[in-house]
Structure formats: structure tokens, C-alpha cells
Design a protein around this motif. Sequence first.
Motif, PDB file in Angstrom:
ATOM      1  N   MET A   1       0.839  -1.220   0.008  1.00 61.21           N
ATOM      2  CA  MET A   1      -0.085   0.013   0.151  1.00 61.21           C
ATOM      3  C   MET A   1       0.902   1.159  -0.159  1.00 61.21           C
ATOM      4  N   ARG A   2       0.549   2.197  -1.182  1.00 60.70           N
ATOM      5  CA  ARG A   2       1.445   3.274  -0.883  1.00 60.70           C
ATOM      6  C   ARG A   2       0.859   4.140   0.346  1.00 60.70           C
ATOM      7  N   SER A   3       2.035   5.132   0.841  1.00 57.39           N
ATOM      8  CA  SER A   3       1.855   5.855   1.897  1.00 57.39           C
ATOM      9  C   SER A   3       0.699   6.845   1.729  1.00 57.39           C
ATOM     10  N   LEU A   4      -0.065   7.501   2.610  1.00 55.86           N
ATOM     11  CA  LEU A   4      -1.301   8.272   2.614  1.00 55.86           C
ATOM     12  C   LEU A   4      -0.858   9.461   3.004  1.00 55.86           C
ATOM     13  N   VAL A   5      -1.563  10.650   2.471  1.00 55.09           N
ATOM     14  CA  VAL A   5      -1.195  12.109   2.684  1.00 55.09           C
ATOM     15  C   VAL A   5      -2.444  12.647   3.389  1.00 55.09           C
ATOM     16  N   THR A   6      -2.487  13.586   4.004  1.00 55.33           N
ATOM     17  CA  THR A   6      -3.643  14.246   4.809  1.00 55.33           C
ATOM     18  C   THR A   6      -4.278  14.813   3.481  1.00 55.33           C
ATOM     19  N   ALA A   7      -5.921  14.590   3.392  1.00 54.22           N
ATOM     20  CA  ALA A   7      -6.439  15.152   2.409  1.00 54.22           C
ATOM     21  C   ALA A   7      -7.431  16.074   2.646  1.00 54.22           C
ATOM     22  N   GLY A   8      -7.815  17.147   1.525  1.00 52.28           N
ATOM     23  CA  GLY A   8      -9.114  17.649   1.787  1.00 52.28           C
ATOM     24  C   GLY A   8      -9.995  17.474   0.579  1.00 52.28           C
ATOM     25  N   LEU A   9     -11.342  17.560   0.895  1.00 52.16           N
ATOM     26  CA  LEU A   9     -12.282  17.016   0.074  1.00 52.16           C
ATOM     27  C   LEU A   9     -13.461  18.032   0.048  1.00 52.16           C
ATOM     28  N   ASP A  33     -14.993  18.757   2.795  1.00 53.43           N
ATOM     29  CA  ASP A  33     -14.117  18.352   4.056  1.00 53.43           C
ATOM     30  C   ASP A  33     -13.520  19.525   4.664  1.00 53.43           C
ATOM     31  N   ALA A  34     -13.671  19.454   5.947  1.00 48.60           N
ATOM     32  CA  ALA A  34     -13.149  20.530   6.831  1.00 48.60           C
ATOM     33  C   ALA A  34     -11.835  19.658   7.737  1.00 48.60           C
ATOM     34  N   SER A  35     -11.269  19.177   6.837  1.00 51.19           N
ATOM     35  CA  SER A  35      -9.779  18.421   7.554  1.00 51.19           C
ATOM     36  C   SER A  35      -8.727  19.286   7.488  1.00 51.19           C
ATOM     37  N   GLY A  36      -7.754  19.228   8.281  1.00 53.84           N
ATOM     38  CA  GLY A  36      -6.660  20.075   8.769  1.00 53.84           C
ATOM     39  C   GLY A  36      -5.933  20.490   7.553  1.00 53.84           C
ATOM     40  N   SER A  37      -5.681  19.716   6.550  1.00 53.91           N
ATOM     41  CA  SER A  37      -5.168  19.815   5.397  1.00 53.91           C
ATOM     42  C   SER A  37      -5.670  21.126   4.560  1.00 53.91           C
ATOM     43  N   MET A  38      -6.714  21.498   4.835  1.00 62.08           N
ATOM     44  CA  MET A  38      -7.563  22.428   4.169  1.00 62.08           C
ATOM     45  C   MET A  38      -6.789  23.873   4.502  1.00 62.08           C
ATOM     46  N   TRP A  39      -5.898  23.960   5.532  1.00 55.77           N
ATOM     47  CA  TRP A  39      -5.351  25.174   5.747  1.00 55.77           C
ATOM     48  C   TRP A  39      -4.219  25.459   5.040  1.00 55.77           C
ATOM     49  N   GLY A  40      -3.766  24.477   4.069  1.00 56.82           N
ATOM     50  CA  GLY A  40      -2.598  24.538   3.081  1.00 56.82           C
ATOM     51  C   GLY A  40      -2.925  25.640   2.226  1.00 56.82           C
ATOM     52  N   GLN A  41      -1.922  26.343   1.423  1.00 58.91           N
ATOM     53  CA  GLN A  41      -2.099  27.588   0.684  1.00 58.91           C
ATOM     54  C   GLN A  41      -1.910  27.309  -1.060  1.00 58.91           C
ATOM     55  N   ILE A  42      -2.619  28.039  -1.498  1.00 60.28           N
ATOM     56  CA  ILE A  42      -2.300  28.151  -2.914  1.00 60.28           C
ATOM     57  C   ILE A  42      -2.205  29.634  -3.370  1.00 60.28           C
ATOM     58  N   ASP A  43      -0.950  30.067  -3.810  1.00 64.10           N
ATOM     59  CA  ASP A  43      -0.733  31.125  -4.184  1.00 64.10           C
ATOM     60  C   ASP A  43      -0.920  32.186  -3.016  1.00 64.10           C
ATOM     61  N   PHE A  70     -26.390  19.542   2.759  1.00 57.59           N
ATOM     62  CA  PHE A  70     -25.074  19.677   3.165  1.00 57.59           C
ATOM     63  C   PHE A  70     -24.457  18.874   4.331  1.00 57.59           C
ATOM     64  N   VAL A  71     -23.365  18.069   4.111  1.00 62.57           N
ATOM     65  CA  VAL A  71     -22.621  17.247   4.993  1.00 62.57           C
ATOM     66  C   VAL A  71     -21.324  17.796   5.063  1.00 62.57           C
ATOM     67  N   THR A  72     -20.626  17.610   6.296  1.00 67.67           N
ATOM     68  CA  THR A  72     -19.238  17.979   6.391  1.00 67.67           C
ATOM     69  C   THR A  72     -18.578  16.988   7.286  1.00 67.67           C
ATOM     70  N   TYR A  73     -17.215  17.013   7.496  1.00 64.37           N
ATOM     71  CA  TYR A  73     -16.733  16.202   8.322  1.00 64.37           C
ATOM     72  C   TYR A  73     -15.085  16.542   8.668  1.00 64.37           C
ATOM     73  N   GLY A  74     -14.575  16.276   9.694  1.00 63.96           N
ATOM     74  CA  GLY A  74     -13.336  16.690  10.031  1.00 63.96           C
ATOM     75  C   GLY A  74     -13.339  18.461  10.680  1.00 63.96           C
ATOM     76  N   ARG A 108     -10.001  21.017  11.210  1.00 63.50           N
ATOM     77  CA  ARG A 108      -8.943  20.447  12.321  1.00 63.50           C
ATOM     78  C   ARG A 108      -8.902  19.151  12.120  1.00 63.50           C
ATOM     79  N   GLY A 109      -9.719  18.334  11.484  1.00 68.04           N
ATOM     80  CA  GLY A 109      -9.421  16.878  11.945  1.00 68.04           C
ATOM     81  C   GLY A 109      -9.083  16.071  10.807  1.00 68.04           C
ATOM     82  N   MET A 110      -9.643  14.950  10.815  1.00 73.18           N
ATOM     83  CA  MET A 110      -9.004  13.536   9.768  1.00 73.18           C
ATOM     84  C   MET A 110      -9.816  13.874   8.446  1.00 73.18           C
ATOM     85  N   THR A 111      -9.559  12.859   7.628  1.00 67.12           N
ATOM     86  CA  THR A 111     -10.447  12.929   6.320  1.00 67.12           C
ATOM     87  C   THR A 111     -11.131  11.744   5.932  1.00 67.12           C
ATOM     88  N   PRO A 112     -12.291  11.399   6.653  1.00 62.40           N
ATOM     89  CA  PRO A 112     -13.029  10.044   6.248  1.00 62.40           C
ATOM     90  C   PRO A 112     -13.640  10.389   4.903  1.00 62.40           C
TER      91      PRO A 112
END
Length: 364
Positions: A1-9, A33-43, A70-74, A108-112
Motif C-alpha cells: 500500500m502506498r503511503s497516505l497523505v492528509t486530504a481535503g475534499l 471536507d473540513a480536515s486540517g489539510s485545508m489550511w494549506g495554501q495556493i498562491d 450539506f454534509v461536512t467532516y473533520g 481541524r480533523g481527519m479525512t474520512p
Amino acid sequence: MRSLVTAGLIALTSALAPAALAQERPSTILVLDASGSMWGQIDGINKITIARDVVGDIVSDFPADQNLGFVTYGHRERGQCADIETLVEPAPGTAAEIAGIVEGLNPRGMTPMTDAVVTAAQALRHTEQAATVILVSDGIETCNPDPCAAARALEEAGVDFTAHVIGFDVRGEADALLQMQCIAEETGGRFLTADNAQELNEALREVTAAPASGSFTFTANLGGEEIGDETVWERPAAPLELPLLSGEVIWEISDTSFNMVQTGTANPFTTDLPFGDYIVTVHSTAQDDFSQTEASLALDSARNVHAIFPPIMSQPPAAQVFGPAQTLVGSAFTVSWEGEGLAPRDYVTIVPADAEDGAYADYD
């Protein structure tokens, strides 16, 4: 299995009737998706900020009478794969409420991702309508070990489920790209990428738009002998100048899973169809024959679809044969014949009375 990275969705789940036309409006569930990776930046801009703006634009264009949920997670706690919440049940006129909720999300959370999509797809299963999920992800699932296998399992279990996947800011992430593409392929969906806010907006609008439709004409023609023994299919820009096939012509148009979409008995047969891929079958009572082809009908494709049948082989001209009703064994007797269209090399063959068809003994 390839390594996983934090995801936003971001995901849009739509209940769509199997043979839905463009004017039909599906019920839709937006899963963000309201997981922590969504704090990453683009430009220099946080991805959650971009998502807020894009989602606000998208939902503002939804018709007021269309069901939207509407559904959200993380969004509530860190490290919890079960942090999935339905905040707005599908109903008309919810766009402003959803936009306000999205504006206040604090990732803030995980990415289910998989469990959220599976939950949405199965929740719509009772409607006996197809579930279309549109995923926009900035990485890979962090809870389910193999979302691709989960998507495959849904298909095998009979859940009418299609996932269109948009990779958001995943350039150079081979593992993420491969897994998201697999999810789309396993469910019969499309895979797109977006590297900035504008591309994300355009990609979302492309996959959430109602399928465009066009008017197409299907014609059964009688061709010349040069087309051979098999029916030939052509899609020219202009109608062909060939005689129409006589007798009843029955058209059956299905999707690529052979679910019937449209039928008709006219010749030509003109109908409106959403752009897409179809199986077209034509039955001819005069020819006592049918033919089938795959047709991709798009905005820039020809609107004329012709099934050109080979001509029925004409019967040879009738002839009359004249001779004595009986004669002596070993004696000579005269036989003659006449009829239209006879050729100089025509002949009469003489065989025993009980001979099989095609037997050959003597001729004149």
C-alpha cells in the motif's frame, strides 16, 4: 500500500434518474471536507478560503426549487475518523444557509473521505435513483485504507453510484492522482484536476451542470450494391441523398449499460437526447434484419445518424419451360423455354425426378 497523505475534499452527491434528461433537476448533497489539510495554501491563500468562495458561487446558482443538502467532516475534533455530520437535509431553498455554514467552518480533523461518500450514496439508495458523487480532493483518504476498493465494492453491491473526481492542488502527487483516478474509473466517472481557484470553479461547474441535450435524426436508408452484405453506419453533417427503407423501422436507443433511453418507429426518427454515449439499434421489417452500433452524440458531432442497409437480392426473372409430358426411353425430344431477361448462356439441366436441389446430370 502506498503511503497516505492528509486530504481535503469537497463532494457533491446527486440523485439522478437513470434516463434523466437535461431539464430534470436532481436532489444534491454537498459534502465538504473540513480536515486540517485545508489550511494549506495556493498562491498565498488558504485552500479552505478558496473552497468557501467557490462553494458560495456554486450553490448560489442552484435553482431555488432544487433540493440541496450539506454534509461536512473533520470540523469538530482532531484524530476522529467518525467525525461526519449532516448539517442540512436536502430541501429547496437551502443555498444561503449552506453558504453561511461553509463560511464558518474551521478545519481541524481527519479525512474520512470514503465513509462520507459511502454514507451519502447509500442514503440516496432508497430513492432507487442513481447516486452521482463529485469529489474535489487535495490529497488522499486518511481513514479508509483503500477507498478505491470501497468504490469497487459499492458497484459490485449494486449501488448505482458514479464518482466524478477533481484533484485540487495535487500536481506531482503521483499516489494521490492514481488513487483518485481509480475511484473515478471504478464507478464510471470522470477525473479532472484543478490547480487554482479559477480552475476549481470551472471544473465544479463542468461536472455539476445538467447534461446538455441536442436534437438528433436517425434514418434507415437503402444503399447500393457497393456497400456489401452488412449494414453501414454513417454520421454525415448533412442528410444523405439515399432512398428511405420501406416498411416499418423500429429504433431502440440505450445507454452503454443497455438501459433503454428512447424508442421510435418513424423513418426518419428525430429525438432530443442528452449528449453522451449510446447504443443505437435499428430493426427493419422489410429487410427482416437489424443492426446495432455505438454512437457518441456531442455538441460538435454530426446530428444525422444513418443506417444504410444493403439492397435485398432480387429474384431471378421467371421463365417457362416447354416439353412433352412423357416420351419413350432413348428417344429424342425437344425442350424450349422463354421469359424476360434471359441470357444467351442460360440452360436447362435434366436430372432424375427425385433428385435433390442443385443436382446436375445433363444440360442443353
